[in-house]
Scaffold this motif. Structure first.
Motif, PDB file in Angstrom:
ATOM      1  N   SER A  27      58.808   0.063  -7.972  1.00 32.53           N
ATOM      2  CA  SER A  27      58.436   0.948  -6.584  1.00 32.53           C
ATOM      3  C   SER A  27      58.738   0.213  -5.334  1.00 32.53           C
ATOM      4  CB  SER A  27      56.664   0.849  -6.465  1.00 32.53           C
ATOM      5  OG  SER A  27      56.303   1.373  -7.476  1.00 32.53           O
ATOM      6  N   MET A  28      59.090  -1.052  -5.198  1.00 37.73           N
ATOM      7  CA  MET A  28      59.627  -1.688  -4.030  1.00 37.73           C
ATOM      8  C   MET A  28      61.067  -1.261  -4.013  1.00 37.73           C
ATOM      9  SD  MET A  28      60.790  -5.737  -3.356  1.00 37.73           S
ATOM     10  CE  MET A  28      61.933  -5.704  -4.909  1.00 37.73           C
ATOM     11  N   ARG A  29      61.782  -1.074  -5.083  1.00 37.28           N
ATOM     12  CA  ARG A  29      63.168  -0.751  -5.139  1.00 37.28           C
ATOM     13  C   ARG A  29      63.446   0.622  -4.773  1.00 37.28           C
ATOM     14  NH1 ARG A  29      64.767  -3.671 -10.811  1.00 37.28           N
ATOM     15  NH2 ARG A  29      65.080  -5.755 -10.074  1.00 37.28           N
ATOM     16  N   ARG A  30      62.459   1.441  -5.170  1.00 39.94           N
ATOM     17  CA  ARG A  30      62.454   3.203  -4.845  1.00 39.94           C
ATOM     18  C   ARG A  30      62.079   3.365  -3.415  1.00 39.94           C
ATOM     19  NH1 ARG A  30      62.426   6.812  -8.980  1.00 39.94           N
ATOM     20  NH2 ARG A  30      62.206   5.928 -11.015  1.00 39.94           N
ATOM     21  N   SER A  31      61.198   2.353  -2.915  1.00 37.50           N
ATOM     22  CA  SER A  31      60.887   2.471  -1.488  1.00 37.50           C
ATOM     23  C   SER A  31      62.071   2.185  -0.625  1.00 37.50           C
ATOM     24  CB  SER A  31      59.588   1.746  -1.202  1.00 37.50           C
ATOM     25  OG  SER A  31      59.570   1.348   0.253  1.00 37.50           O
ATOM     26  N   TYR A  32      62.791   1.221  -1.073  1.00 36.95           N
ATOM     27  CA  TYR A  32      64.047   0.794  -0.162  1.00 36.95           C
ATOM     28  C   TYR A  32      65.077   1.853  -0.241  1.00 36.95           C
ATOM     29  CZ  TYR A  32      68.418  -1.410   0.787  1.00 36.95           C
ATOM     30  OH  TYR A  32      69.759  -2.130   1.190  1.00 36.95           O
ATOM     31  N   ASP A  33      65.402   2.316  -1.357  1.00 34.97           N
ATOM     32  CA  ASP A  33      66.361   3.603  -1.553  1.00 34.97           C
ATOM     33  C   ASP A  33      66.145   4.580  -0.839  1.00 34.97           C
ATOM     34  OD1 ASP A  33      68.154   2.207  -2.916  1.00 34.97           O
ATOM     35  OD2 ASP A  33      67.927   3.388  -4.882  1.00 34.97           O
ATOM     36  N   LEU A  34      64.756   5.079  -0.778  1.00 27.54           N
ATOM     37  CA  LEU A  34      64.141   6.006   0.091  1.00 27.54           C
ATOM     38  C   LEU A  34      64.378   5.950   1.680  1.00 27.54           C
ATOM     39  CD1 LEU A  34      61.372   7.246  -2.105  1.00 27.54           C
ATOM     40  CD2 LEU A  34      63.214   8.606  -1.694  1.00 27.54           C
ATOM     41  N   ALA A  35      64.178   4.755   1.808  1.00 26.25           N
ATOM     42  CA  ALA A  35      64.049   4.154   3.388  1.00 26.25           C
ATOM     43  C   ALA A  35      65.736   4.198   4.040  1.00 26.25           C
ATOM     44  CB  ALA A  35      63.727   2.911   3.657  1.00 26.25           C
ATOM     45  N   PHE A  50      55.903   4.411  -1.987  1.00 24.43           N
ATOM     46  CA  PHE A  50      56.308   3.414  -3.009  1.00 24.43           C
ATOM     47  C   PHE A  50      55.995   2.166  -2.654  1.00 24.43           C
ATOM     48  CE2 PHE A  50      58.825   6.971  -4.961  1.00 24.43           C
ATOM     49  CZ  PHE A  50      58.414   7.101  -6.246  1.00 24.43           C
ATOM     50  N   ALA A  51      56.146   1.821  -1.457  1.00 27.66           N
ATOM     51  CA  ALA A  51      55.649   0.651  -0.713  1.00 27.66           C
ATOM     52  C   ALA A  51      54.127   0.283  -0.922  1.00 27.66           C
ATOM     53  CB  ALA A  51      55.947   0.410   0.726  1.00 27.66           C
ATOM     54  N   MET A  52      53.471   1.170  -0.766  1.00 31.62           N
ATOM     55  CA  MET A  52      51.947   0.990  -0.859  1.00 31.62           C
ATOM     56  C   MET A  52      51.685   0.723  -2.527  1.00 31.62           C
ATOM     57  SD  MET A  52      49.644   3.617   1.149  1.00 31.62           S
ATOM     58  CE  MET A  52      50.117   4.934   0.588  1.00 31.62           C
ATOM     59  N   SER A  53      52.357   1.420  -3.430  1.00 31.64           N
ATOM     60  CA  SER A  53      52.042   1.290  -4.780  1.00 31.64           C
ATOM     61  C   SER A  53      52.763  -0.069  -5.255  1.00 31.64           C
ATOM     62  CB  SER A  53      52.964   2.460  -5.410  1.00 31.64           C
ATOM     63  OG  SER A  53      53.198   2.377  -6.769  1.00 31.64           O
ATOM     64  N   SER A  54      53.791  -0.509  -4.530  1.00 31.18           N
ATOM     65  CA  SER A  54      54.232  -1.968  -4.959  1.00 31.18           C
ATOM     66  C   SER A  54      53.417  -2.820  -4.512  1.00 31.18           C
ATOM     67  CB  SER A  54      55.748  -2.124  -4.391  1.00 31.18           C
ATOM     68  OG  SER A  54      56.045  -3.426  -4.611  1.00 31.18           O
ATOM     69  N   ILE A  55      52.820  -2.933  -3.411  1.00 35.07           N
ATOM     70  CA  ILE A  55      51.832  -3.782  -2.997  1.00 35.07           C
ATOM     71  C   ILE A  55      50.644  -3.693  -3.951  1.00 35.07           C
ATOM     72  CG2 ILE A  55      50.235  -4.427  -1.160  1.00 35.07           C
ATOM     73  CD1 ILE A  55      52.209  -3.368   0.744  1.00 35.07           C
ATOM     74  N   MET A  56      49.993  -2.595  -4.218  1.00 33.57           N
ATOM     75  CA  MET A  56      48.745  -2.486  -5.143  1.00 33.57           C
ATOM     76  C   MET A  56      49.016  -3.175  -6.694  1.00 33.57           C
ATOM     77  SD  MET A  56      46.871   0.751  -3.694  1.00 33.57           S
ATOM     78  CE  MET A  56      48.134   2.074  -3.854  1.00 33.57           C
ATOM     79  N   HIS A  57      50.195  -2.890  -7.036  1.00 33.87           N
ATOM     80  CA  HIS A  57      50.602  -3.168  -8.298  1.00 33.87           C
ATOM     81  C   HIS A  57      50.917  -4.689  -8.504  1.00 33.87           C
ATOM     82  CE1 HIS A  57      50.275   0.480 -10.889  1.00 33.87           C
ATOM     83  NE2 HIS A  57      51.018   1.029 -10.132  1.00 33.87           N
ATOM     84  N   ALA A 189      56.366  -4.634   0.932  1.00 29.54           N
ATOM     85  CA  ALA A 189      56.315  -4.878  -0.441  1.00 29.54           C
ATOM     86  C   ALA A 189      57.084  -6.032  -1.047  1.00 29.54           C
ATOM     87  CB  ALA A 189      56.742  -3.630  -1.217  1.00 29.54           C
ATOM     88  N   LYS A 190      58.106  -6.220  -0.467  1.00 28.49           N
ATOM     89  CA  LYS A 190      58.853  -7.575  -0.849  1.00 28.49           C
ATOM     90  C   LYS A 190      58.350  -8.747  -0.481  1.00 28.49           C
ATOM     91  CE  LYS A 190      63.514  -9.288  -1.127  1.00 28.49           C
ATOM     92  NZ  LYS A 190      65.132  -9.542  -0.853  1.00 28.49           N
ATOM     93  N   LYS A 191      57.847  -8.832   0.646  1.00 33.58           N
ATOM     94  CA  LYS A 191      57.033 -10.033   1.137  1.00 33.58           C
ATOM     95  C   LYS A 191      55.947 -10.225   0.123  1.00 33.58           C
ATOM     96  CE  LYS A 191      57.579  -9.579   5.951  1.00 33.58           C
ATOM     97  NZ  LYS A 191      56.766  -9.230   7.358  1.00 33.58           N
ATOM     98  N   CYS A 192      55.189  -9.405  -0.243  1.00 36.26           N
ATOM     99  CA  CYS A 192      54.027  -9.466  -1.210  1.00 36.26           C
ATOM    100  C   CYS A 192      54.576 -10.242  -2.769  1.00 36.26           C
ATOM    101  CB  CYS A 192      53.248  -8.245  -1.362  1.00 36.26           C
ATOM    102  SG  CYS A 192      52.056  -7.693  -0.111  1.00 36.26           S
TER     103      CYS A 192
END
Length: 241
Positions: A27-35, A50-57, A189-192
């Motif tokens: 999800s973090m990677r997908r968030s980056y690509d889309l951003a 996707f960033a929210m999903s990454s943080i929660m997971h 997401a990456k920080k988390c």
């Protein structure tokens, strides 16, 4: 508990730990690509989601790992690490009876001490507590106000010159410096994940459990981490532009 089958019946302990960490990284990677592309408003929206999903997971991964280790120590009588009732003092018995209500940071503190590992630093504790708070905000929903200074630039159109939230996020997340919940992106997401994996590193480097990670984006990949010199840099690497 034996890892090899003996006879017709064999019991294994199930955990969602590895599913959560793989999903968090994908999800973090997908968030980056889309951003990075951000060609449409929908892509920008998806990058945030996707960033929210990454943080929660990511936090679910941490909780799953901690609860798995706690299960072996406190609840699974077939585990080699199980602490029998007669070997528990009052505080340990109280912790076991309230395990599901105990904060994640307190569970981690207990496990590090019980497994003879280095304690978390104060900044690590603060970062984990803030990630826990952010996860709760995302999961349960917390409303707040945003006041904007607007300038009309056309019919039904305005330019935003400044804005201020009713919550001071810089104070609320002073250690992690997260964006506000509606502006979370891949950097949050990456920080988390960096913080969570760094805290969990000891469990995998000094014990034989190992961390297995299967990811599917941008390509299917499998990695295993164990031993003294664990480095998660490649795992956390963002896709090439």
């Amino acid at each position: 508990m034996s890892t090899m089958p003996e006879g017709n019946l064999h019991t294994v302990v199930q955990s969602l730990t590895y599913s959560h960490v793989g999903q968090a990284i994908d999800s973090m990677r997908r968030s980056y690509d889309l951003a990075v592309s951000k060609n449409t408003g929908y892509e920008k929206m998806s990058a945030h989601q996707f960033a929210m999903s990454s943080i929660m997971h990511g936090f679910c991964f941490l909780e799953s790992l901690v609860n798995d280790l706690g299960y072996k120590l406190l609840f699974n009588k077939d585990s080699d690490e199980y602490i029998s009732e007669e070997n528990r003092d009052f505080l340990l018995k109280k912790l076991a009876s309230n395990w599901n209500m105990t904060r994640s940071v307190d569970k981690i503190t207990f496990l590090l001490e019980k497994l003879d590992l280095d304690a978390m630093s104060e900044i690590q504790k603060q970062k984990i507590a803030e990630i826990n708070n952010l996860r709760n905000i995302l999961m349960h929903g917390s409303s707040y106000n945003t006041t904007m200074l607007l300038e009309p630039i056309g019919e039904n159109s305005w330019e935003v010159h400044d804005q201020e939230d009713s919550v001071d996020w810089s104070k609320k997340f002073s250690a992690n410096k997260f964006n506000s919940p509606v502006n979370l992106d891949y950097s949050d997401a990456k920080k988390c994940l960096e913080t969570i994996l760094n805290v969990c590193k000891q469990f995998y480097s000094k014990h034989s459990i190992g961390l297995s990670v299967s990811t599917s984006y941008p390509d299917g990949n499998y990695k295993a981490f164990y031993g003294e010199e664990i480095n998660f840099d490649e795992l956390l690497q963002l896709p090439a532009k």
